[in-house]
Enzyme design. Structure first.
Site, PDB file in Angstrom:
ATOM      1  N   PRO A  29       0.853  -1.190   0.000  1.00 32.20           N
ATOM      2  CG  PRO A  29      -0.040  -1.089   2.159  1.00 32.20           C
ATOM      3  CD  PRO A  29       0.785  -1.949   1.250  1.00 32.20           C
ATOM      4  CG  MET A  30       3.760   2.422  -1.454  1.00 31.83           C
ATOM      5  SD  MET A  30       5.129   2.403  -2.621  1.00 31.83           S
ATOM      6  CE  MET A  30       4.440   1.408  -3.936  1.00 31.83           C
ATOM      7  CD  GLN A  83      -2.671   0.369   5.148  1.00 31.92           C
ATOM      8  OE1 GLN A  83      -2.411   1.459   4.660  1.00 31.92           O
ATOM      9  NE2 GLN A  83      -1.736  -0.490   5.510  1.00 31.92           N
ATOM     10  CB  CYS A 114       1.481   5.591   8.611  1.00 35.41           C
ATOM     11  SG  CYS A 114       1.778   7.239   7.951  1.00 35.41           S
ATOM     12  CE  LYS A 153       3.144  -2.130   4.676  1.00 33.84           C
ATOM     13  NZ  LYS A 153       3.471  -0.724   4.997  1.00 33.84           N
ATOM     14  N   GLY A 215      10.279  -4.643   3.011  1.00 35.21           N
ATOM     15  CA  GLY A 215      11.389  -3.714   3.234  1.00 35.21           C
ATOM     16  C   GLY A 215      12.604  -4.047   2.417  1.00 35.21           C
ATOM     17  NE  ARG A 239      11.314   2.437  -0.116  1.00 38.03           N
ATOM     18  CZ  ARG A 239      12.351   2.397   0.700  1.00 38.03           C
ATOM     19  NH1 ARG A 239      13.057   3.486   0.891  1.00 38.03           N
ATOM     20  NH2 ARG A 239      12.674   1.287   1.340  1.00 38.03           N
TER      21      ARG A 239
HETATM   22  C1  LIG Z   1       5.206   7.081  -1.100  1.00 42.59           C
HETATM   23  C2  LIG Z   1       4.886   6.035  -0.079  1.00 42.59           C
HETATM   24  C3  LIG Z   1       3.613   5.937   0.440  1.00 42.59           C
HETATM   25  C4  LIG Z   1       3.306   4.948   1.390  1.00 42.59           C
HETATM   26  N1  LIG Z   1       2.021   4.833   1.833  1.00 42.59           N
HETATM   27  C5  LIG Z   1       1.683   3.787   2.653  1.00 42.59           C
HETATM   28  C6  LIG Z   1       0.332   3.530   3.002  1.00 42.59           C
HETATM   29  O1  LIG Z   1      -0.605   4.219   2.568  1.00 42.59           O
HETATM   30  N2  LIG Z   1       0.082   2.476   3.825  1.00 42.59           N
HETATM   31  C7  LIG Z   1       1.088   1.657   4.310  1.00 42.59           C
HETATM   32  O2  LIG Z   1       0.823   0.708   5.045  1.00 42.59           O
HETATM   33  N3  LIG Z   1       2.377   1.889   3.993  1.00 42.59           N
HETATM   34  C8  LIG Z   1       2.681   2.911   3.159  1.00 42.59           C
HETATM   35  N4  LIG Z   1       3.985   3.078   2.765  1.00 42.59           N
HETATM   36  C9  LIG Z   1       5.017   2.108   3.221  1.00 42.59           C
HETATM   37  C10 LIG Z   1       5.149   0.952   2.212  1.00 42.59           C
HETATM   38  O3  LIG Z   1       3.959   0.184   2.153  1.00 42.59           O
HETATM   39  C11 LIG Z   1       6.322   0.024   2.600  1.00 42.59           C
HETATM   40  O4  LIG Z   1       6.082  -0.478   3.885  1.00 42.59           O
HETATM   41  C12 LIG Z   1       7.665   0.732   2.583  1.00 42.59           C
HETATM   42  O5  LIG Z   1       7.815   1.531   1.428  1.00 42.59           O
HETATM   43  C13 LIG Z   1       8.826  -0.273   2.674  1.00 42.59           C
HETATM   44  O6  LIG Z   1       8.820  -1.147   1.573  1.00 42.59           O
HETATM   45  P1  LIG Z   1       9.864  -0.965   0.330  1.00 42.59           P
HETATM   46  O7  LIG Z   1      11.245  -0.983   0.887  1.00 42.59           O
HETATM   47  O8  LIG Z   1       9.575  -2.119  -0.579  1.00 42.59           O
HETATM   48  O9  LIG Z   1       9.546   0.376  -0.294  1.00 42.59           O
HETATM   49  C14 LIG Z   1       4.313   4.071   1.846  1.00 42.59           C
HETATM   50  C15 LIG Z   1       5.607   4.181   1.321  1.00 42.59           C
HETATM   51  C16 LIG Z   1       5.898   5.135   0.365  1.00 42.59           C
HETATM   52  C17 LIG Z   1       7.298   5.208  -0.196  1.00 42.59           C
END
Ligand SMILES: Cc1cc2nc3c(=O)[nH]c(=O)nc-3n(C[C@H](O)[C@H](O)[C@H](O)COP(=O)(O)O)c2cc1C
Length: 334
Positions: A29-30, A83, A114, A153, A215, A239
């Site tokens: 989720p992002m 979520q 978050c 999460k 991560g 990301r």
């Molecule tokens: C731009 C952005 C927005 C995010 N928004 C959410 C979100 O809405 N809900 C959530 O649980 N995590 C959110 N995250 C965290 C990601 O879901 C994830 O846990 C985090 O980026 C680590 O994973 P990665 O290393 O694969 O990026 C966000 C991360 C980024 C970079």
């Protein structure tokens, strides 16, 4: 290729409650990224699950209808998880019930990770980890009152002084959560340092419910490495997927077939224009266009020229032209 069939198997890799998850990788989720168009793209490439961007339970109960668009999805995205975030168990329950009735997700996830100050400092997001008793109350009341599964999460803890993912994981399981995703950093780390994959392995050892590791996945090889290192049930990718949605099909950027690259980026722009309106769709697409064109080696001036084009027809024509002009041989994407 063996790996590709591995991650896109039709056999369930695991279940969230009674919902089969057919594949081990999923888009994280992002906020600002995991909207319906991008979820459709990643789901069609092999992401096994579609998580919405996080949604403020306060907005849902206030009946501010703006949140509705963030909950919308196409049937092909299923299984879909909506979520929510908040610091109040009753409000989360009211919001979740409304979401369940109006949008019929396959399950509901509670954001406990978050670390943005407006969210975390009011005790929502990773702020919930400071109050494990409340974590239990939130999940228990949702599980008892909803008909869909509930997941969470989390991060490792609020900060490095209060790492409590094992305690929280056990509370989640005891309260009836159907799975837990762990972004293996503490709240105060934000995105700094490295994700602690050992912690994901420990959580997996400690729990019976599915554990989704998250991560620092950057390449296809990382997916296998996280699975092997942690024995987790699923791998969540954030990301890296923004720049490379093809990771879900088993491709690192240099390996993406040119025809698949083209069809994906053109479809993404189309879905954006359909989901928003053409003008807004092109504006929101800019952040992806920049990444896609950079992969093709398009020079910065041409990218800047595209990104300042307001008219959606001109934007679309220019984008198509650039992608066609800069077509690359296999292996040349960067
Ligand atoms: C731009 C952005 C927005 C995010 N928004 C959410 C979100 O809405 N809900 C959530 O649980 N995590 C959110 N995250 C965290 C990601 O879901 C994830 O846990 C985090 O980026 C680590 O994973 P990665 O290393 O694969 O990026 C966000 C991360 C980024 C970079």
């Amino acid at each position: 290729m063996a790996f590709l069939t591995d991650v896109t198997t039709r056999e369930p890799a695991f279940h969230i409650g009674n919902i089969p998850v057919c594949g081990v990788t999923m888009l994280a989720p992002m906020d600002g990224y995991s909207d319906s168009p991008f979820r459709q793209i990643t789901r069609s490439l092999g992401s096994a699950v579609s998580f919405t961007e996080f949604i403020n339970a306060m907005e849902v109960v206030s009946k501010n209808s703006k949140y509705g668009k963030r909950c919308s999805y196409q049937e092909m995205e299923r299984p879909v998880c909506i979520q929510l975030f908040d610091n109040d168990a009753d409000r989360l329950l009211a919001a979740a019930k409304r979401i369940e009735t109006l949008f019929h997700p396959d399950w509901i996830d509670i954001n406990m990770g978050c670390s943005v100050s407006q969210v975390a400092n009011r005790g929502a997001g990773v702020g919930l980890l400071k109050n494990p008793m409340l974590v239990g109350q939130v999940i228990d009341s949702l599980v008892r009152n909803l008909s869909v599964p509930v997941t969470a999460k989390i991060r490792l803890g609020w900060d490095t002084e209060s790492v409590n993912y094992l305690e929280v994981g056990r509370i989640l399981e005891e309260s009836g959560a159907a799975a837990v995703a762990l972004h293996a950093r503490t709240g105060d780390q934000l995105f700094h340092g490295s994700a602690d994959w050992d912690a994901i392995a420990q959580l997996k050892q400690a729990l019976n419910i599915p554990v989704i590791g998250n991560g620092d996945i950057q390449t296809v090889a990382d997916i296998r490495q996280m699975l092997d290192h942690t024995r987790c049930d699923g791998v969540m990718i954030g990301r890296a997927a923004i720049a490379n949605p093809w990771i879900f099909a088993g491709y690192d950027i240099p390996d993406v077939p040119a025809s698949l690259f083209k069809s994906t980026v053109f479809m993404h722009l189309k879905l954006m224009k359909d989901y928003h309106d053409p003008v807004r769709g092109c504006v929101v697409f800019r952040k992806y266009a920049k990444k896609y064109l950079t992969h093709l080696g398009v020079d910065k001036t041409a990218i800047r020229n595209l990104l300042t084009t307001v008219d959606p027809d001109q934007f679309t024509a220019k984008f198509h032209q650039l992608v066609d002009d800069y077509s690359v041989e296999p292996g040349e994407l960067k």
